[in-house]
Design a protein around this motif. Sequence first.
Motif, PDB file in Angstrom:
ATOM      1  N   SER A 147      -2.022  -9.673 -14.193  1.00 34.45           N
ATOM      2  CA  SER A 147      -3.175 -10.790 -14.179  1.00 34.45           C
ATOM      3  C   SER A 147      -4.065 -10.945 -12.898  1.00 34.45           C
ATOM      4  O   SER A 147      -5.246 -10.931 -13.124  1.00 34.45           O
ATOM      5  CB  SER A 147      -2.401 -12.190 -14.355  1.00 34.45           C
ATOM      6  N   THR A 148      -3.483 -11.214 -11.776  1.00 31.24           N
ATOM      7  CA  THR A 148      -4.139 -11.314 -10.502  1.00 31.24           C
ATOM      8  C   THR A 148      -3.568 -10.679  -9.125  1.00 31.24           C
ATOM      9  O   THR A 148      -2.379 -10.912  -9.517  1.00 31.24           O
ATOM     10  CB  THR A 148      -4.670 -12.797 -10.318  1.00 31.24           C
ATOM     11  N   PRO A 149      -4.281 -10.264  -8.512  1.00 31.39           N
ATOM     12  CA  PRO A 149      -3.244  -9.811  -7.066  1.00 31.39           C
ATOM     13  C   PRO A 149      -3.088 -10.947  -6.496  1.00 31.39           C
ATOM     14  O   PRO A 149      -3.367 -11.983  -6.486  1.00 31.39           O
ATOM     15  CB  PRO A 149      -4.430  -9.121  -6.485  1.00 31.39           C
ATOM     16  N   VAL A 150      -1.587 -10.740  -5.632  1.00 30.94           N
ATOM     17  CA  VAL A 150      -1.326 -11.727  -5.008  1.00 30.94           C
ATOM     18  C   VAL A 150      -0.797 -11.075  -3.489  1.00 30.94           C
ATOM     19  O   VAL A 150      -0.770  -9.958  -3.690  1.00 30.94           O
ATOM     20  CB  VAL A 150       0.370 -12.415  -5.468  1.00 30.94           C
ATOM     21  N   SER A 151      -0.644 -11.926  -2.634  1.00 24.74           N
ATOM     22  CA  SER A 151      -0.250 -11.641  -1.276  1.00 24.74           C
ATOM     23  C   SER A 151       0.468 -12.529  -0.588  1.00 24.74           C
ATOM     24  O   SER A 151       0.547 -13.703  -1.108  1.00 24.74           O
ATOM     25  CB  SER A 151      -1.782 -11.000  -0.596  1.00 24.74           C
ATOM     26  N   GLY A 152       0.914 -12.155   0.556  1.00 24.16           N
ATOM     27  CA  GLY A 152       1.785 -13.149   1.233  1.00 24.16           C
ATOM     28  C   GLY A 152       3.204 -12.731   1.757  1.00 24.16           C
ATOM     29  O   GLY A 152       3.843 -11.855   1.021  1.00 24.16           O
ATOM     30  N   PRO A 153       3.924 -13.566   2.498  1.00 31.85           N
ATOM     31  CA  PRO A 153       5.383 -13.370   2.710  1.00 31.85           C
ATOM     32  C   PRO A 153       6.226 -13.188   1.320  1.00 31.85           C
ATOM     33  O   PRO A 153       7.434 -12.700   1.510  1.00 31.85           O
ATOM     34  CB  PRO A 153       5.836 -14.291   3.527  1.00 31.85           C
ATOM     35  N   ASP A 154       5.954 -13.814   0.296  1.00 32.00           N
ATOM     36  CA  ASP A 154       6.745 -14.005  -0.641  1.00 32.00           C
ATOM     37  C   ASP A 154       6.616 -12.523  -1.754  1.00 32.00           C
ATOM     38  O   ASP A 154       7.273 -12.486  -2.884  1.00 32.00           O
ATOM     39  CB  ASP A 154       6.288 -15.036  -1.793  1.00 32.00           C
ATOM     40  N   TYR A 155       5.500 -11.585  -1.448  1.00 31.63           N
ATOM     41  CA  TYR A 155       5.222 -10.615  -2.275  1.00 31.63           C
ATOM     42  C   TYR A 155       5.380  -9.224  -1.370  1.00 31.63           C
ATOM     43  O   TYR A 155       4.488  -8.211  -1.753  1.00 31.63           O
ATOM     44  CB  TYR A 155       3.819 -10.617  -2.764  1.00 31.63           C
ATOM     45  N   VAL A 156       6.229  -9.212  -0.468  1.00 26.38           N
ATOM     46  CA  VAL A 156       6.440  -7.982   0.350  1.00 26.38           C
ATOM     47  C   VAL A 156       7.122  -6.641  -0.323  1.00 26.38           C
ATOM     48  O   VAL A 156       6.580  -5.639  -0.399  1.00 26.38           O
ATOM     49  CB  VAL A 156       6.961  -8.494   1.545  1.00 26.38           C
ATOM     50  N   GLU A 157       8.089  -7.038  -1.018  1.00 18.27           N
ATOM     51  CA  GLU A 157       9.076  -6.081  -1.543  1.00 18.27           C
ATOM     52  C   GLU A 157       8.539  -5.431  -2.709  1.00 18.27           C
ATOM     53  O   GLU A 157       8.554  -4.330  -3.190  1.00 18.27           O
ATOM     54  CB  GLU A 157      10.597  -6.552  -1.718  1.00 18.27           C
ATOM     55  N   PHE A 158       8.205  -6.369  -3.618  1.00 16.89           N
ATOM     56  CA  PHE A 158       7.711  -5.781  -4.989  1.00 16.89           C
ATOM     57  C   PHE A 158       5.953  -5.506  -5.004  1.00 16.89           C
ATOM     58  O   PHE A 158       5.811  -4.770  -5.739  1.00 16.89           O
ATOM     59  CB  PHE A 158       7.913  -6.769  -6.228  1.00 16.89           C
ATOM     60  N   GLY A 159       5.554  -5.884  -4.037  1.00 13.86           N
ATOM     61  CA  GLY A 159       3.880  -5.713  -3.958  1.00 13.86           C
ATOM     62  C   GLY A 159       3.181  -6.924  -4.737  1.00 13.86           C
ATOM     63  O   GLY A 159       3.609  -7.833  -5.681  1.00 13.86           O
ATOM     64  N   GLY A 160       1.606  -6.762  -4.556  1.00 11.52           N
ATOM     65  CA  GLY A 160       0.994  -7.929  -5.201  1.00 11.52           C
ATOM     66  C   GLY A 160      -0.297  -7.159  -5.764  1.00 11.52           C
ATOM     67  O   GLY A 160      -1.103  -8.042  -6.379  1.00 11.52           O
ATOM     68  N   SER A 161      -0.505  -5.763  -5.912  1.00  9.45           N
ATOM     69  CA  SER A 161      -1.463  -5.314  -6.467  1.00  9.45           C
ATOM     70  C   SER A 161      -1.449  -4.987  -7.933  1.00  9.45           C
ATOM     71  O   SER A 161      -0.398  -4.975  -8.410  1.00  9.45           O
ATOM     72  CB  SER A 161      -1.741  -3.660  -5.880  1.00  9.45           C
ATOM     73  N   THR A 162      -2.743  -5.034  -8.451  1.00 11.35           N
ATOM     74  CA  THR A 162      -2.419  -5.183 -10.077  1.00 11.35           C
ATOM     75  C   THR A 162      -2.445  -3.615 -10.750  1.00 11.35           C
ATOM     76  O   THR A 162      -2.676  -2.642  -9.976  1.00 11.35           O
ATOM     77  CB  THR A 162      -3.882  -5.950 -10.696  1.00 11.35           C
ATOM     78  N   PRO A 163      -2.245  -3.506 -12.091  1.00  8.50           N
ATOM     79  CA  PRO A 163      -1.575  -2.283 -12.346  1.00  8.50           C
ATOM     80  C   PRO A 163      -2.447  -0.789 -12.227  1.00  8.50           C
ATOM     81  O   PRO A 163      -3.759  -0.601 -12.242  1.00  8.50           O
ATOM     82  CB  PRO A 163      -1.652  -2.378 -13.968  1.00  8.50           C
TER      83      PRO A 163
END
Length: 301
Positions: A23-39
């Motif tokens: 749906s949308t990229p995300v970033s920040g300390p809660d998204y370090v391990e799995f990542g936030g980039s879209t497909p």
Amino acid sequence: MMMSKRPTPDSALTLRFWGVRGSTPVSGPDYVEFGGSTPCLEIRCGERLFLIDAGSGLYNCGQFHRETLPKSVDLLFSHLHLDHTGGLPFFKPAVFDPERTVHTYCGNLDGASAEEALGRLFAPPLFPVTLDVLPCTLKHHGFKAGETLTFPDGMQVDTILLNHPQGSVGYRFQHGGKRLCVISDIEHSDPWPDPALKAFVAGADLMVYDGMFTDCEYPTCRGWGHSTWQKGVELARAANVKALGIIHLHPCHSDARLRSVEAEMQAEMPAAFIARERQVVEVGAPVRKVRSKGLALAAIA
């Protein structure tokens, strides 16, 4: 996980996740391990490269392979929603090279290519320039989901139409005696599993599946075109799929939440994992546990 550029054995079927978020990229300390980039997925049949989708993960794919991208790149779209197309102009090592050709393949528009839709998206006032100003050559190919794609070098990729608003395309790769199926974006049917999809993924060494929601979240999101990890496990079991990787992760799901979901999923199917951005998978290799930053991760390789 180490990011190796060493040559791939000719018989290997490998997968690298460059974007796993939906749906949308995300970033920040809660998204370090799995990542936030879209497909964006990188598939290698030996050294033969295929890319699936041009989400924001395509940027990092291009940066990593800056010196090693082939002169002709095959980009297979699952469909053309924004989270699967927005990274295309930022695939800089390819699109800024006048000696490169990027072939796009689109199968959810009843045979039409992606050219017209991408031309509308990447044009003022939505985007400052049109794609025809890029130095590379873009060649757009349309097909109907369900057809087998045959490439000039003889490589073949099977396809299937998936249940998603405006449709989506699932892909099946077979190489070196191994089978990889990428099934996203999809909303499961009722009853489940769908017989045609079950046959398509039957016996896969790895199925990558849209698990954006959990069973508890799904009822309020019915009709949005996405599925659950529980339905992925159900399909995998019914089709004798050996390993399962979950992608199209919900932008609200933090690392802690996803680790909890993964543990719950692995209690039902040990050979299942939630995909992590930049994770490398050798399809058909035994599933094992690795550790990263003190956390137990599921991996194949």
